[in-house]
Scaffold this active site. Structure first.
Site, PDB file in Angstrom:
ATOM      1  CE  LYS A  68      -9.081   5.417   4.001  1.00  0.00           C
ATOM      2  NZ  LYS A  68      -7.899   4.983   3.292  1.00  0.00           N
ATOM      3  CE  LYS A  78      -4.185   0.521   5.721  1.00  0.00           C
ATOM      4  NZ  LYS A  78      -4.585   1.515   4.788  1.00  0.00           N
ATOM      5  CG  ASP A 120      10.108   1.681  10.299  1.00  0.00           C
ATOM      6  OD1 ASP A 120      11.154   1.270  11.063  1.00  0.00           O
ATOM      7  OD2 ASP A 120      10.418   2.228   9.164  1.00  0.00           O
ATOM      8  CB  ILE A 121      12.135   1.067  14.894  1.00  0.00           C
ATOM      9  CG1 ILE A 121      12.891   2.120  13.955  1.00  0.00           C
ATOM     10  CG2 ILE A 121      12.859  -0.255  14.429  1.00  0.00           C
ATOM     11  CD1 ILE A 121      14.455   2.188  14.316  1.00  0.00           C
ATOM     12  CD  GLN A 143     -11.236  -4.106   1.226  1.00  0.00           C
ATOM     13  OE1 GLN A 143     -10.249  -4.703   2.004  1.00  0.00           O
ATOM     14  NE2 GLN A 143     -10.981  -2.681   1.412  1.00  0.00           N
ATOM     15  NE  ARG A 167     -11.548  -0.820  -4.311  1.00  0.00           N
ATOM     16  CZ  ARG A 167     -10.765  -1.802  -3.988  1.00  0.00           C
ATOM     17  NH1 ARG A 167     -10.204  -2.665  -5.007  1.00  0.00           N
ATOM     18  NH2 ARG A 167     -10.404  -2.242  -2.672  1.00  0.00           N
TER      19      ARG A 167
END
Ligand code: C5P
Length: 230
Positions: free
Chosen positions: A35, A62, A65-66, A189, A210
């Protein structure tokens, strides 16, 4: 989609570090899918590298937005032929999710759209700070409904909510970051779980950064294999 996937978060902008991670995950012990995040995609060499990368990968952009801007962003990555998963924030709204799903279908049939719900670095206290009045669980469940309605392929949430999402949306592909091997530092996290606990909660895939990438990657993969075999 096949269940129980393991994704490794290649969270660096440094190409040689990326290559090192990719080399180490070539093991017959586990199938691990890379990823790539914003830091690598935004780097000049990163974008170039992904154009000719010959294995399936997840691009964790991620998008939030419009609808029109979000759609153009999807259009801009249509040359990344081996990109199999893309992330969009459910906060962008139902219309954006629907349009993104439609667009991805037209450019690459193998590209799955995953809706990002409440980040695993947030908890109920953080939500209050932002101004939300619902709990993490309530919001994740609500957003799972939007993902389903939009036709998107999967949800990104923490393994702590996987059970309730699974109960209501049986067929949704559930991927969970915030995964740590027992004893590892949670770092930033806030909603974490071990791989075994996550799989017990019926997640379809886990994301590990990690816990695998810090220190000796080969040894960490072996630790993961031992943990999964328990
Ligand atoms: O190092 P660690 O295992 O915490 O990395 C988690 C990875 O998952 C990071 O690449 C992060 O960007 C991503 N992620 C997350 N929480 C989400 C969605 C993605 O941590 N809700």
């Amino acid at each position: 989609m096949r269940k129980n996937k393991i994704f490794i978060a290649c969270d660096t902008s440094n190409l040689s570090e990326i290559k090192k991670i990719l080399k180490q995950i070539q093991t017959n012990k586990l199938e691990i899918i890379p990823k790539f995040g914003l830091q690598f995609f935004y780097s000049k060499k990163g974008r170039k590298f992904l154009e000719s990368f010959k294995k399936d990968f997840w691009l964790d952009l991620k998008i939030n937005d419009i609808p029109q801007t979000a759609l153009s962003a999807i259009d801009s990555i249509k040359d990344l032929k081996r990109c199999r998963y893309i992330t969009v924030h459910v906060n962008g709204g139902l219309e954006m999710l629907k349009m993104i799903k439609k667009k991805t279908k037209s450019i690459n049939k193998n590209l799955k759209v995953l809706g990002v719900t409440i980040l695993t670095s947030l908890n109920n206290k953080s939500l209050k700070e932002i101004g939300y009045t619902k709990s993490v669980e309530q919001l994740v469940l609500k957003q799972a409904g939007l993902i389903k309605k939009s036709g998107c392929d999967g949800i990104v949430c923490s393994a702590q909510e996987a059970n309730i999402v699974k109960k209501k949306y049986k067929k949704l592909f559930i991927v969970t970051p915030g995964i740590r091997l027992p004893g590892d530092n949670a770092n930033d996290q806030l909603r974490v779980m071990t791989p075994n606990d996550a799989f017990r909660n019926k997640v379809s895939g886990i994301v590990m950064g990690r816990s695998l990438v810090r220190g000796n990657i080969k040894k960490n993969i072996q630790r993961l294999v031992n943990h999964l075999n328990k």
